[in-house]
Motif scaffolding. Structure first.
Motif, PDB file in Angstrom:
ATOM      1  N   TYR A   1       0.844  -1.196   0.000  1.00 46.26           N
ATOM      2  CA  TYR A   1       0.000   0.000   0.000  1.00 46.26           C
ATOM      3  C   TYR A   1       0.877   1.242   0.000  1.00 46.26           C
ATOM      4  CZ  TYR A   1       1.125   0.384   4.998  1.00 46.26           C
ATOM      5  OH  TYR A   1       1.793   0.504   6.194  1.00 46.26           O
ATOM      6  N   THR A   2       0.228   2.377  -0.236  1.00 44.64           N
ATOM      7  CA  THR A   2       0.869   3.681  -0.100  1.00 44.64           C
ATOM      8  C   THR A   2       0.302   4.353   1.141  1.00 44.64           C
ATOM      9  OG1 THR A   2       1.199   3.969  -2.475  1.00 44.64           O
ATOM     10  CG2 THR A   2       1.193   5.958  -1.128  1.00 44.64           C
ATOM     11  N   GLY A   3       1.176   4.728   2.053  1.00 46.20           N
ATOM     12  CA  GLY A   3       0.748   5.418   3.267  1.00 46.20           C
ATOM     13  C   GLY A   3       1.156   6.874   3.212  1.00 46.20           C
ATOM     14  N   ALA A   4       0.345   7.745   3.796  1.00 43.33           N
ATOM     15  CA  ALA A   4       0.638   9.178   3.713  1.00 43.33           C
ATOM     16  C   ALA A   4       0.144   9.916   4.945  1.00 43.33           C
ATOM     17  CB  ALA A   4       0.002   9.776   2.460  1.00 43.33           C
ATOM     18  N   PHE A   5       0.884  10.969   5.292  1.00 40.94           N
ATOM     19  CA  PHE A   5       0.452  11.974   6.265  1.00 40.94           C
ATOM     20  C   PHE A   5       0.316  13.290   5.507  1.00 40.94           C
ATOM     21  CE2 PHE A   5       3.285   9.557   9.440  1.00 40.94           C
ATOM     22  CZ  PHE A   5       2.262   8.664   9.735  1.00 40.94           C
ATOM     23  N   THR A   6      -0.807  13.964   5.649  1.00 38.29           N
ATOM     24  CA  THR A   6      -0.987  15.228   4.944  1.00 38.29           C
ATOM     25  C   THR A   6      -1.603  16.274   5.856  1.00 38.29           C
ATOM     26  OG1 THR A   6      -3.163  14.541   4.113  1.00 38.29           O
ATOM     27  CG2 THR A   6      -1.262  14.142   2.688  1.00 38.29           C
ATOM     28  N   GLU A   7      -1.332  17.535   5.498  1.00 44.20           N
ATOM     29  CA  GLU A   7      -1.954  18.676   6.155  1.00 44.20           C
ATOM     30  C   GLU A   7      -2.435  19.628   5.079  1.00 44.20           C
ATOM     31  OE1 GLU A   7      -0.856  22.642   8.646  1.00 44.20           O
ATOM     32  OE2 GLU A   7      -0.323  22.127   6.595  1.00 44.20           O
ATOM     33  N   ARG A   8      -3.708  19.968   5.131  1.00 45.21           N
ATOM     34  CA  ARG A   8      -4.278  20.898   4.175  1.00 45.21           C
ATOM     35  C   ARG A   8      -4.700  22.159   4.905  1.00 45.21           C
ATOM     36  NH1 ARG A   8      -9.489  22.199   2.188  1.00 45.21           N
ATOM     37  NH2 ARG A   8      -9.472  22.888   0.016  1.00 45.21           N
ATOM     38  N   THR A   9      -4.309  23.304   4.375  1.00 47.56           N
ATOM     39  CA  THR A   9      -4.635  24.580   4.997  1.00 47.56           C
ATOM     40  C   THR A   9      -5.648  25.323   4.144  1.00 47.56           C
ATOM     41  OG1 THR A   9      -2.415  24.722   5.937  1.00 47.56           O
ATOM     42  CG2 THR A   9      -3.704  26.750   5.869  1.00 47.56           C
ATOM     43  N   ASP A  10      -6.683  25.806   4.792  1.00 49.09           N
ATOM     44  CA  ASP A  10      -7.690  26.622   4.115  1.00 49.09           C
ATOM     45  C   ASP A  10      -7.998  27.791   5.043  1.00 49.09           C
ATOM     46  OD1 ASP A  10      -9.813  27.769   2.820  1.00 49.09           O
ATOM     47  OD2 ASP A  10     -10.741  25.865   2.266  1.00 49.09           O
ATOM     48  N   GLY A  11      -7.395  28.937   4.759  1.00 47.48           N
ATOM     49  CA  GLY A  11      -7.540  30.064   5.671  1.00 47.48           C
ATOM     50  C   GLY A  11      -6.805  29.771   6.962  1.00 47.48           C
ATOM     51  N   ARG A  12      -7.528  29.817   8.072  1.00 43.54           N
ATOM     52  CA  ARG A  12      -6.926  29.538   9.376  1.00 43.54           C
ATOM     53  C   ARG A  12      -7.196  28.115   9.840  1.00 43.54           C
ATOM     54  NH1 ARG A  12      -9.372  34.256  12.892  1.00 43.54           N
ATOM     55  NH2 ARG A  12     -11.169  33.620  11.658  1.00 43.54           N
ATOM     56  N   THR A  13      -7.697  27.290   8.959  1.00 39.39           N
ATOM     57  CA  THR A  13      -8.087  25.938   9.335  1.00 39.39           C
ATOM     58  C   THR A  13      -7.110  24.928   8.759  1.00 39.39           C
ATOM     59  OG1 THR A  13     -10.401  26.602   9.325  1.00 39.39           O
ATOM     60  CG2 THR A  13      -9.943  24.245   9.270  1.00 39.39           C
TER      61      THR A  13
END
Length: 615
Positions: free
Chosen positions: A300-312
């Motif tokens: 499998y492919t494992g991932a950690f991500t962070e998405r920013t939308d404004g202050r969130t």
């Protein structure tokens, strides 16, 4: 060499003072500052939530070139709503187990409502239960999602898909099947099962009733909306965690993840590991965690991500298996698991052993010195089941450690007793060669050799105590078993500081003492035992060192005031046993125990200084 022993002890003590001082004067204020900032940010978000912010806005793991597109992000209301109101908007099936309660949304099929039975916000059993998962649309969404991405497959299940359930309640031994027909030849089924603790098993099936083959990629993810408040201590990891095949343990704090490169879409940063087998990915707090666990034999492919939308910010841990073709008339199945619950040591270990989850025990942050902290916990847990009290367990384990290190400690205390016996000769040598330091040292060495004294032997009890102290501190700090574990009397939580304070006379005065000067009964007891232990030995000849030794119990008393009560109890008990042990050894070696003389001398010197100051 005459002062080597004293110098080494002072160096060790000062090192501890620096470490503890950093925690008391730097780390603790920093944690409070972070807590206030998180609170202000939370209040700002609740007052003016920007439109279009979505906890669903993180793409699934980036597919290979030519692979399927990411799931379409959902939408979130412009302002968060009460949790109960959001839960009422979607038809749901209940989750009811001995350890969990909650529900699964039929709209979207997410596991997004989980409470932990038996774990409360405070030591009061009437306080609210810990809420782990909350649905999108609330103030802090946190949930698990399973599904498929694919090519030329027609409509696939989304966050708006309304599933049909085979029952009303998911409980151990009573699985639930969700089903949905996409109207284009594919029938999706999801069989959900749960055990009596914190593990969900999710089997996704796709039956191809169409005329052509389709390629589908199964995925699972854990998504968290908003950066949570973290403790901020170096001995504890909070954030993204996973074991990704041969790449082993991967830990990313929320801030660390935000510094990664672009990944998978606009305003998204992260890190991925491709073609790995075995392990898990998830998000961990101090005591709770959620983890997506793929089939341990499937790459499998494992991932950690962070998405920013404004202050969130939206944080996501996800896994996606390689694509598989489903021929007409065939059925494709994918089985994955979800851990959502408390990081109980025995439960975590059982999952690793019974389910074959690679290195699942690393979900608990045992640290680099796991070879000490793990045995320490096992010993404490054993005696807890024997006596029913972790505080008593700490006392028993401390006594056993004393017995285990008795030969080393005995040699040290015997050497210290001999050192004390030759104090008059040492004083004579210092006086005789006071102007020739080299001859003074040579004479001291000859005296040590003649009397068979090891001048640094007295350091061993201190050196031995350091790793034990650290291991116990780590166990008290990270293991949920110590959370809200009572001792006796006013100590109802060994993992929290002593709740009493000398500023309100330990509760006799009707007002709360400020947190920045926290000094309870047990830290004072510890300081007294440390003071008595030091007075068992003669004062160092160097006036500066003597002053350091005099004030050290006071410094440690205030520093340990904010430490877990269990750790302070350990230190006080260990000091008491050391005093008894040293007293017995000194008497056996015919050395006078000058404890009371030293105590009287200390107070007389203090009285003399006061009288001189008045005159």
């Amino acid at each position: 060499m005459g002062n080597d022993k004293t110098n080494m002890i002072v160096a060790i003590a000062l090192s501890l003072v620096v470490l503890l001082g950093w925690n008391y004067f730097v780390a603790a204020p920093r944690v409070e500052q972070q807590r206030q900032a998180a609170l202000q940010n939370q209040q700002a978000q609740s007052q003016a939530q920007p439109p279009g912010v979505s906890p669903d806005g993180v793409p699934s793991p980036a597919p290979k070139e030519g692979g399927p597109a990411a799931p379409v992000p959902g939408t979130n209301p412009s302002a968060p709503e009460p949790r109960d109101a959001v839960l009422a908007r979607s038809p749901r099936i209940r989750i009811e187990t001995p350890a969990l309660s909650g529900s699964i949304a039929l709209k979207g099929g997410r596991i997004d409502d989980v409470k932990l039975k038996g774990y409360h916000e405070t030591v009061d059993d009437k306080s609210p239960e810990i809420v782990l998962f909350s649905p999108a649309g609330t103030e802090t969404p946190y949930y698990a999602e399973f599904g498929w991405v694919g090519q030329n497959a027609g409509p696939l299940p989304t966050n708006d898909t309304l599933w049909t359930a085979s029952g009303e309640t998911l409980s151990p031994g009573m699985p639930i099947t969700l089903s949905w027909d996409n109207g284009a030849g594919l029938v999706f089924r999801r069989i959900l099962a749960v055990d009596d603790k914190f593990m969900f098993t999710v089997r996704d099936e796709v039956e191809n009733k169409g005329a052509g083959a389709v390629t589908l990629y199964p995925y699972s993810l854990v998504s968290r909306w908003g950066k949570p408040h973290t403790q901020g201590y170096y001995v504890l990891h909070e954030g993204m965690i996973g074991v990704l095949g041969n790449d082993g343990l991967q830990e990313y704090t929320y801030d660390h993840l935000a510094k990664e490169g672009a990944y998978g879409g606009a305003n998204t940063k992260g890190k991925a590991w491709s073609n790995v087998t075995g392990g898990f990915v998830g998000i961990t707090d101090k005591y709770w965690a959620a983890a997506a666990i793929p089939d341990q034999q499937t790459p499998y492919t494992g991932a950690f991500t962070e998405r920013t939308d404004g202050r969130t910010q939206v944080y996501q841990a996800s896994v996606r298996a390689d694509g598989r073709s489903v021929e007409p008339g065939a059925t494709l199945a994918s089985t994955q698991r979800l851990f959502a619950g408390a990081k109980e040591v025995n439960t975590i270990n059982a999952y690793e052993k019974n389910l074959g989850i690679k290195q699942f025990d690393l979900m608990i942050d045992w640290g680099w010195f796991h070879f000490i902290t793990k045995p320490m916990f096992r010993a404490l847990d054993f005696f807890f089941h024997l006596f029913g009290n972790f505080g008593v367990s700490i006392l028993v384990v401390t006594a056993i450690l004393k017995l285990f290190f008795l030969p080393i400690a005995n040699r040290s205390y015997v050497s210290m007793a001999k050192m004390k016996a030759v104090q008059p000769e040492m004083a004579s040598i210092r006086e005789r060669y006071k102007d020739d330091k080299m001859k003074q040292q040579q004479a001291m060495m000859e005296l040590y050799k003649k009397e068979k004294i090891n001048p640094v032997a007295g350091c061993w009890p201190v050196l031995i105590q350091i790793p034990v102290f650290f291991a116990l501190y780590k166990v008290l700090f990270i293991t949920i078993e110590m959370r809200h574990a009572p001792f006796f009397g006013w100590i109802q939580d060994l993992a929290a500081p002593d709740p009493t304070s000398f500023l309100n006379l330990f509760g006799l005065l009707p007002y709360a003492a400020p947190d920045f000067v926290h000094l309870g009964i047990w830290p004072i007891i510890m300081g007294i035992t440390m003071f008595v232990q030091m007075k068992m030995n003669p004062a160092p000849p160097d006036p500066v060192q003597a002053q350091v030794f005099t004030f050290m119990p006071i410094i440690f008393t205030f520093m340990l005031g904010s430490f877990p009560a269990g750790l302070v109890i350990y230190w006080a008990w260990n000091n008491t046993l050391s005093v008894i042990q040293q007293y017995v050894i000194m008497r056996r070696n015919g050395v006078k125990v000058e404890l009371w003389d030293n105590l009287r001398g200390t107070f007389r010197r203090g009285a003399g200084k006061n009288a001189a100051a008045k005159s």
